[in-house]
Design a protein around this motif. Sequence first.
Motif, PDB file in Angstrom:
ATOM      1  N   MET A  26       0.829  -1.203   0.000  1.00 57.26           N
ATOM      2  CA  MET A  26       0.000   0.000   0.000  1.00 57.26           C
ATOM      3  C   MET A  26       0.867   1.257   0.000  1.00 57.26           C
ATOM      4  O   MET A  26       0.583   2.221  -0.721  1.00 57.26           O
ATOM      5  CB  MET A  26      -0.935   0.003   1.213  1.00 57.26           C
ATOM      6  N   ILE A  30       0.843   4.167  -2.755  1.00 57.68           N
ATOM      7  CA  ILE A  30       0.600   5.578  -2.421  1.00 57.68           C
ATOM      8  C   ILE A  30       1.650   6.461  -3.088  1.00 57.68           C
ATOM      9  O   ILE A  30       1.332   7.491  -3.691  1.00 57.68           O
ATOM     10  CB  ILE A  30       0.626   5.774  -0.893  1.00 57.68           C
ATOM     11  N   THR A  43      -5.642   9.919  -2.124  1.00 57.03           N
ATOM     12  CA  THR A  43      -5.190   8.594  -1.695  1.00 57.03           C
ATOM     13  C   THR A  43      -5.856   8.197  -0.375  1.00 57.03           C
ATOM     14  O   THR A  43      -6.231   7.036  -0.183  1.00 57.03           O
ATOM     15  CB  THR A  43      -3.659   8.555  -1.534  1.00 57.03           C
ATOM     16  N   ARG A  47      -8.374   5.096   0.034  1.00 57.01           N
ATOM     17  CA  ARG A  47      -7.959   4.085   1.018  1.00 57.01           C
ATOM     18  C   ARG A  47      -9.146   3.682   1.884  1.00 57.01           C
ATOM     19  O   ARG A  47      -9.363   2.489   2.149  1.00 57.01           O
ATOM     20  CB  ARG A  47      -6.830   4.661   1.890  1.00 57.01           C
ATOM     21  N   ILE A 219      -5.119   0.753  -3.559  1.00 60.86           N
ATOM     22  CA  ILE A 219      -4.703   1.248  -2.241  1.00 60.86           C
ATOM     23  C   ILE A 219      -5.744   0.884  -1.188  1.00 60.86           C
ATOM     24  O   ILE A 219      -5.421   0.411  -0.098  1.00 60.86           O
ATOM     25  CB  ILE A 219      -4.489   2.778  -2.283  1.00 60.86           C
ATOM     26  N   GLY A 220      -7.029   1.112  -1.527  1.00 57.16           N
ATOM     27  CA  GLY A 220      -8.099   0.802  -0.578  1.00 57.16           C
ATOM     28  C   GLY A 220      -8.261  -0.679  -0.333  1.00 57.16           C
ATOM     29  O   GLY A 220      -8.417  -1.119   0.820  1.00 57.16           O
ATOM     30  N   GLY A 223      -5.187  -2.044   1.504  1.00 50.50           N
ATOM     31  CA  GLY A 223      -5.210  -1.531   2.872  1.00 50.50           C
ATOM     32  C   GLY A 223      -6.276  -2.205   3.715  1.00 50.50           C
ATOM     33  O   GLY A 223      -6.052  -2.491   4.902  1.00 50.50           O
TER      34      GLY A 223
END
Length: 304
Positions: A26, A30, A43, A47, A219-220, A223
């Motif tokens: 992650m 980012i 971001t 996330r 990213i989400g 994460g």
Amino acid sequence: MAVARTESVFKGLALRLVAILCLSTMSALIKLAETRGATLVETMFHRQLWAVPIVTAWILMGPGLGSIRTARFGAHLTRTAIGLTGMVFTFGAVLLLPLAEATTLQFTVPIFATLLGALVLREKTGWHRWGAVVIGFAGVLIVAQPGSGQFPLFGAVVGLLAALFVAIVAITLRQIGKTESAGTTVFWFSVLSLPPLGVAYAFQLQSHDWLTWANLIAIGIVGGVAQLALTASVRFAPVSTVIPMDYSSLIWGTFYGWLIFGAWPTPWTWLGAPIIIASGLYIVWRERVLHVRNTEGASDAAAS
């Protein structure tokens, strides 16, 4: 019985390693998103947004949506405010520093946790842990080399603030965890953080190519998986057992930094990182020793 216990511990260790890999991935995503024009607010919003369906699905497969009912909504609001502030510093450190250096500063979390435990929670802290705190900060000075101009001072401050807020979140979760399940806490943090992030995001809307959108979504998702794996790891093994796995993030941070961004840690990072890591591990080990000692003392008192 012992075999089952061993298998449970190994499962906890494996989940922790998966979580750290996801968190390191992650961080790399980012930093990569920034190179493609994404902002800090973008971001952070993505996330949290794409983590919601992951967390919701996990709850549905487990205790069910009824488990998100809470009588401590105010506590979740406080946790969200602290968590979002910490996320600003955490993401900011990743953007301002090479991945290996940003990762190294995160290893100061046990140091800050010790300080906060003594100053805020009034926990008894002996010279063993205070000595580890001093040595740990000496390691930070070696990595940051203040005054040398080799390490961005502002980035170092942001990285240390990120670690401080991770420690504050840990203390907050310890208080909330007395009445709330991990799933409930993760769900409300994800959901409650979206409105303020959405308002900020509305002022920074911009178009991207499909690769950048895929990056933001990843990213989400990554994460969210990391958050669930972190939570699950301590269900199968004690915290003091799984925490040493967190230091594998330096391997991933160095690898991603070299592979994607062509960055290699400075010699001072290689020198200071083991000192910070040793300090953190000693604090964790010392807490484990004291916990065992207090447990045995309570058992002896009950037996007599």
